[in-house]
Scaffold this motif. Structure first.
Motif, PDB file in Angstrom:
ATOM      1  N   SER A  60      22.464  41.363  39.349  1.00 36.08           N
ATOM      2  CA  SER A  60      22.556  42.690  38.724  1.00 36.08           C
ATOM      3  C   SER A  60      21.895  42.712  37.345  1.00 36.08           C
ATOM      4  CB  SER A  60      24.004  43.183  38.668  1.00 36.08           C
ATOM      5  OG  SER A  60      24.725  42.383  37.792  1.00 36.08           O
ATOM      6  N   LEU A  61      21.616  41.541  36.767  1.00 37.60           N
ATOM      7  CA  LEU A  61      20.807  41.509  35.529  1.00 37.60           C
ATOM      8  C   LEU A  61      19.315  41.339  35.843  1.00 37.60           C
ATOM      9  CD1 LEU A  61      22.650  39.343  32.817  1.00 37.60           C
ATOM     10  CD2 LEU A  61      22.629  41.820  33.112  1.00 37.60           C
ATOM     11  N   GLY A  62      18.981  41.380  37.132  1.00 37.23           N
ATOM     12  CA  GLY A  62      17.571  41.256  37.525  1.00 37.23           C
ATOM     13  C   GLY A  62      17.089  39.814  37.601  1.00 37.23           C
ATOM     14  N   ILE A  63      18.019  38.871  37.630  1.00 30.72           N
ATOM     15  CA  ILE A  63      17.628  37.454  37.743  1.00 30.72           C
ATOM     16  C   ILE A  63      17.583  37.115  39.235  1.00 30.72           C
ATOM     17  CG2 ILE A  63      18.297  35.072  37.208  1.00 30.72           C
ATOM     18  CD1 ILE A  63      19.932  36.296  34.809  1.00 30.72           C
ATOM     19  N   PRO A  64      16.388  36.801  39.770  1.00 29.88           N
ATOM     20  CA  PRO A  64      16.290  36.627  41.222  1.00 29.88           C
ATOM     21  C   PRO A  64      16.945  35.334  41.723  1.00 29.88           C
ATOM     22  CG  PRO A  64      14.097  36.611  40.159  1.00 29.88           C
ATOM     23  CD  PRO A  64      15.110  36.670  39.068  1.00 29.88           C
ATOM     24  N   ALA A  65      17.409  35.387  42.961  1.00 32.43           N
ATOM     25  CA  ALA A  65      18.081  34.220  43.565  1.00 32.43           C
ATOM     26  C   ALA A  65      17.172  32.999  43.567  1.00 32.43           C
ATOM     27  CB  ALA A  65      18.526  34.565  44.984  1.00 32.43           C
ATOM     28  N   ASP A  66      15.849  33.217  43.679  1.00 35.27           N
ATOM     29  CA  ASP A  66      14.977  32.036  43.775  1.00 35.27           C
ATOM     30  C   ASP A  66      14.728  31.364  42.422  1.00 35.27           C
ATOM     31  OD1 ASP A  66      13.164  33.736  42.605  1.00 35.27           O
ATOM     32  OD2 ASP A  66      11.756  33.757  44.279  1.00 35.27           O
ATOM     33  N   THR A  67      15.357  31.878  41.351  1.00 36.52           N
ATOM     34  CA  THR A  67      15.288  31.142  40.074  1.00 36.52           C
ATOM     35  C   THR A  67      16.611  30.422  39.783  1.00 36.52           C
ATOM     36  OG1 THR A  67      16.031  33.050  38.786  1.00 36.52           O
ATOM     37  CG2 THR A  67      13.653  32.784  39.050  1.00 36.52           C
ATOM     38  N   LEU A  68      17.517  30.431  40.759  1.00 38.96           N
ATOM     39  CA  LEU A  68      18.834  29.826  40.530  1.00 38.96           C
ATOM     40  C   LEU A  68      19.036  28.596  41.416  1.00 38.96           C
ATOM     41  CD1 LEU A  68      21.027  33.062  40.421  1.00 38.96           C
ATOM     42  CD2 LEU A  68      20.161  31.724  38.477  1.00 38.96           C
ATOM     43  N   ALA A  69      19.796  27.659  40.875  1.00 46.11           N
ATOM     44  CA  ALA A  69      20.253  26.511  41.653  1.00 46.11           C
ATOM     45  C   ALA A  69      21.759  26.401  41.446  1.00 46.11           C
ATOM     46  CB  ALA A  69      19.556  25.243  41.167  1.00 46.11           C
ATOM     47  N   LEU A  70      22.417  25.713  42.355  1.00 41.79           N
ATOM     48  CA  LEU A  70      23.871  25.522  42.217  1.00 41.79           C
ATOM     49  C   LEU A  70      24.178  24.037  42.077  1.00 41.79           C
ATOM     50  CD1 LEU A  70      25.025  28.199  44.806  1.00 41.79           C
ATOM     51  CD2 LEU A  70      25.336  28.292  42.317  1.00 41.79           C
ATOM     52  N   HIS A  71      25.113  23.755  41.172  1.00 44.05           N
ATOM     53  CA  HIS A  71      25.414  22.369  40.769  1.00 44.05           C
ATOM     54  C   HIS A  71      26.928  22.191  40.860  1.00 44.05           C
ATOM     55  CE1 HIS A  71      24.676  18.872  37.891  1.00 44.05           C
ATOM     56  NE2 HIS A  71      25.952  19.085  37.665  1.00 44.05           N
ATOM     57  N   PHE A  72      27.368  21.660  41.992  1.00 40.34           N
ATOM     58  CA  PHE A  72      28.809  21.560  42.214  1.00 40.34           C
ATOM     59  C   PHE A  72      29.317  20.138  42.024  1.00 40.34           C
ATOM     60  CE2 PHE A  72      27.709  25.218  45.087  1.00 40.34           C
ATOM     61  CZ  PHE A  72      28.319  26.190  44.298  1.00 40.34           C
ATOM     62  N   HIS A  73      30.354  20.018  41.204  1.00 35.27           N
ATOM     63  CA  HIS A  73      31.147  18.792  41.199  1.00 35.27           C
ATOM     64  C   HIS A  73      32.265  19.025  42.225  1.00 35.27           C
ATOM     65  CE1 HIS A  73      29.394  16.585  37.706  1.00 35.27           C
ATOM     66  NE2 HIS A  73      28.836  17.773  37.545  1.00 35.27           N
ATOM     67  N   ASP A  74      32.714  17.936  42.859  1.00 36.25           N
ATOM     68  CA  ASP A  74      33.572  18.107  44.041  1.00 36.25           C
ATOM     69  C   ASP A  74      35.041  17.824  43.749  1.00 36.25           C
ATOM     70  OD1 ASP A  74      33.790  18.923  46.650  1.00 36.25           O
ATOM     71  OD2 ASP A  74      33.458  16.934  47.497  1.00 36.25           O
ATOM     72  N   THR A  75      35.461  18.064  42.529  1.00 36.16           N
ATOM     73  CA  THR A  75      36.810  17.718  42.072  1.00 36.16           C
ATOM     74  C   THR A  75      37.906  18.247  43.004  1.00 36.16           C
ATOM     75  OG1 THR A  75      35.818  18.110  39.904  1.00 36.16           O
ATOM     76  CG2 THR A  75      38.167  17.567  39.936  1.00 36.16           C
ATOM     77  N   TYR A  76      37.765  19.480  43.438  1.00 35.87           N
ATOM     78  CA  TYR A  76      38.797  20.093  44.292  1.00 35.87           C
ATOM     79  C   TYR A  76      38.350  20.197  45.760  1.00 35.87           C
ATOM     80  CZ  TYR A  76      41.307  21.120  40.010  1.00 35.87           C
ATOM     81  OH  TYR A  76      41.988  20.986  38.822  1.00 35.87           O
ATOM     82  N   GLY A  77      37.306  19.462  46.126  1.00 33.14           N
ATOM     83  CA  GLY A  77      36.889  19.438  47.528  1.00 33.14           C
ATOM     84  C   GLY A  77      36.268  20.738  48.022  1.00 33.14           C
ATOM     85  N   GLN A  78      35.766  21.549  47.100  1.00 32.06           N
ATOM     86  CA  GLN A  78      35.223  22.858  47.482  1.00 32.06           C
ATOM     87  C   GLN A  78      33.694  22.874  47.543  1.00 32.06           C
ATOM     88  OE1 GLN A  78      37.546  25.440  48.180  1.00 32.06           O
ATOM     89  NE2 GLN A  78      38.758  23.565  48.012  1.00 32.06           N
ATOM     90  N   ALA A  79      33.063  21.758  47.186  1.00 26.90           N
ATOM     91  CA  ALA A  79      31.618  21.821  46.948  1.00 26.90           C
ATOM     92  C   ALA A  79      30.816  22.267  48.176  1.00 26.90           C
ATOM     93  CB  ALA A  79      31.118  20.474  46.439  1.00 26.90           C
ATOM     94  N   LEU A  80      31.103  21.687  49.353  1.00 26.22           N
ATOM     95  CA  LEU A  80      30.298  22.059  50.524  1.00 26.22           C
ATOM     96  C   LEU A  80      30.532  23.507  50.934  1.00 26.22           C
ATOM     97  CD1 LEU A  80      30.223  19.203  53.178  1.00 26.22           C
ATOM     98  CD2 LEU A  80      28.336  20.168  51.842  1.00 26.22           C
ATOM     99  N   ALA A  81      31.787  23.938  50.857  1.00 32.00           N
ATOM    100  CA  ALA A  81      32.069  25.348  51.168  1.00 32.00           C
ATOM    101  C   ALA A  81      31.292  26.241  50.192  1.00 32.00           C
ATOM    102  CB  ALA A  81      33.572  25.620  51.068  1.00 32.00           C
ATOM    103  N   ASN A  82      31.248  25.831  48.944  1.00 31.74           N
ATOM    104  CA  ASN A  82      30.540  26.630  47.948  1.00 31.74           C
ATOM    105  C   ASN A  82      29.031  26.641  48.189  1.00 31.74           C
ATOM    106  OD1 ASN A  82      32.894  27.398  46.747  1.00 31.74           O
ATOM    107  ND2 ASN A  82      32.866  25.767  45.195  1.00 31.74           N
ATOM    108  N   VAL A  83      28.499  25.523  48.694  1.00 30.27           N
ATOM    109  CA  VAL A  83      27.081  25.523  49.080  1.00 30.27           C
ATOM    110  C   VAL A  83      26.854  26.565  50.174  1.00 30.27           C
ATOM    111  CG1 VAL A  83      25.247  24.200  50.216  1.00 30.27           C
ATOM    112  CG2 VAL A  83      26.622  23.125  48.421  1.00 30.27           C
ATOM    113  N   HIS A  84      27.771  26.610  51.128  1.00 27.92           N
ATOM    114  CA  HIS A  84      27.609  27.567  52.220  1.00 27.92           C
ATOM    115  C   HIS A  84      27.595  29.004  51.682  1.00 27.92           C
ATOM    116  CE1 HIS A  84      28.493  29.715  56.034  1.00 27.92           C
ATOM    117  NE2 HIS A  84      27.671  28.805  56.485  1.00 27.92           N
ATOM    118  N   ALA A  85      28.475  29.263  50.709  1.00 27.24           N
ATOM    119  CA  ALA A  85      28.473  30.598  50.084  1.00 27.24           C
ATOM    120  C   ALA A  85      27.142  30.843  49.376  1.00 27.24           C
ATOM    121  CB  ALA A  85      29.637  30.712  49.095  1.00 27.24           C
ATOM    122  N   GLY A  86      26.615  29.810  48.742  1.00 30.94           N
ATOM    123  CA  GLY A  86      25.319  29.935  48.067  1.00 30.94           C
ATOM    124  C   GLY A  86      24.196  30.199  49.061  1.00 30.94           C
ATOM    125  N   LEU A  87      24.233  29.508  50.211  1.00 32.68           N
ATOM    126  CA  LEU A  87      23.202  29.730  51.237  1.00 32.68           C
ATOM    127  C   LEU A  87      23.236  31.172  51.714  1.00 32.68           C
ATOM    128  CD1 LEU A  87      23.699  26.466  53.357  1.00 32.68           C
ATOM    129  CD2 LEU A  87      21.714  27.006  51.912  1.00 32.68           C
TER     130      LEU A  87
END
Ligand code: HMG
Ligand code: MG
Length: 322
Positions: free
Chosen positions: A214-241
């Motif tokens: 919504s600020l005009g920052i396109p998805a292809d300029t973003l990356a996601l960097h998950f630490h897996d402390t609570y075991g959510q990282a892979l699920a969060n990747v799926h949300a990112g995909l």
């Protein structure tokens, strides 16, 4: 009637693509930097160089190599110059972290072609991680970005504590997106959104990405960097995909954490990410078994068990290749 998927080769998942996901993903490997910076043991330089070389040979296009930060703050990476010297001559695939002009000067002298600047979405972590206020750290990162670009380098930006902060709690997605926007405006080719302490969940990922869009920052300029402390990282990747993000940071063997945020554990393990992407039929160009071998070699050096569930499973799988 749906066609049954072909039997997978040993040690790989069956492929079941999902509609609406990207066809190709870049895995940005951070084990040698984010991983090793937080290990108690100081790994010998020669072992770091071997680790990075194995990861690159596995097909990872980007292997973040080290940090040119204060050796008093991060003694584990005090050998940054020697690590780069062992990787040349083409250092483009090996970005390095720089916190300030001093770090950039050191990186340039060492021949770096690609650097990453890092800021915090929150005040407390900026002070703990960089000994600066949040806004002073952002100003410093923007200045370093400009100077790095003038020297012909490519620059990535990191924003930490995007999903929550152990001292300040909730972090407003809009505030994160503003910081990302300033890094992109300064010329960063990509901003990696860090869940430094691993508290994010899938709906939260969508909110944060929406705040950027919504600020005009396109998805292809973003990356996601998950630490897996609570075991959510892979699920969060799926949300990112599902939100169209095509770059994910991960660390072979799931090693690491963050020395300035005690509750952070290692990053999402590269092996686990690759298993999921392979199962979804998403191309990465990376040989998962070669990453398993690289992670195993480094966890042996560290005298630790792998944090990768896939590596652990394959190590007791009688059908595994090699
Ligand atoms: P400071 O102590 O405030 O620095 O640290 P200073 O400017 O007052 O300088 C103090 C001394 O450090 C001086 O030396 C400087 O020359 C030296 P002295 O005169 O006392 O002998 N110095 C340096 N030496 C080598 N390289 C440098 C450098 N800069 C100063 N670049 C500083 C400020 C920013 C340097 C320090 O706080 C620092 O190095 N912080 C880095 C911490 C770090 O590496 N954190 C982990 C990376 S971020 C992360 O992991 C998150 C991420 O993964 C994403 C996520 O998960 O969210 C990216
Ligand atoms: Mg990190």
């Amino acid at each position: 009637m749906t066609t049954a998927p072909a039997n997978p080769p040993p040690g790989l998942p069956t492929i079941h693509p999902e509609t609406g996901l990207p066809g190709r993903v870049t895995v940005y490997e951070v084990g040698a930097r984010d991983g090793l910076q937080a290990e108690q043991a100081v790994v010998p330089t020669a072992e770091k160089i071997k680790f990075i070389g194995r990861l690159r040979s596995a097909g990872l296009q980007i292997v973040e190599a080290t940090s040119f930060v204060s050796p008093r703050w991060v003694p584990q990476l005090a050998d940054a110059e020697a690590v780069l010297a062992g990787l040349g001559p083409d250092l483009a695939p090996y970005p390095v972290l720089v916190p300030n002009q001093r770090g950039l000067d050191r990186a340039l002298d060492a021949g770096a072609r690609s650097v990453a600047v890092f800021v915090s979405a929150t005040e407390t972590f900026a002070q703990r991680n960089l000994n600066m206020t949040r806004s002073a750290a952002i100003d410093a990162a923007l200045q370093v970005t400009t100077a790095a670009l003038e020297n012909g380098l490519t620059v990535r930006g990191y924003v930490s504590m995007c999903f929550g902060d152990p001292w300040e709690g909730h972090v407003a997605p809009g505030a994160v997106a503003e910081v990302s926007g300033s890094l992109i405006d300064a010329g960063c080719y990509q901003v990696s959104l860090g869940d430094t302490i691993g508290v994010g969940t899938t709906g939260h990922v969508g909110r944060i990405i929406d705040a950027h869009l919504s600020l005009g920052i396109p998805a292809d300029t973003l990356a996601l960097h998950f630490h897996d402390t609570y075991g959510q990282a892979l699920a969060n990747v799926h949300a990112g995909l599902r939100a169209g993000i095509t770059t994910y940071d991960a660390s072979a063997g799931g090693i690491g954490g963050c020395p300035f945020a005690g509750s952070a554990t290692g990053n999402l393990a590269t092996e686990d990410l690759l298993w999921m992407l392979t199962g979804l039929g998403i191309a990465t160009g990376v040989d998962m078994h070669a990453v398993v071998a690289a992670g195993a070699a480094m966890t042996r050096v560290l005298g630790k068990r792998t944090q990768s569930r896939v590596a652990a499973a394959l190590s007791c799988d009688v059908n595994r290749p090699g």
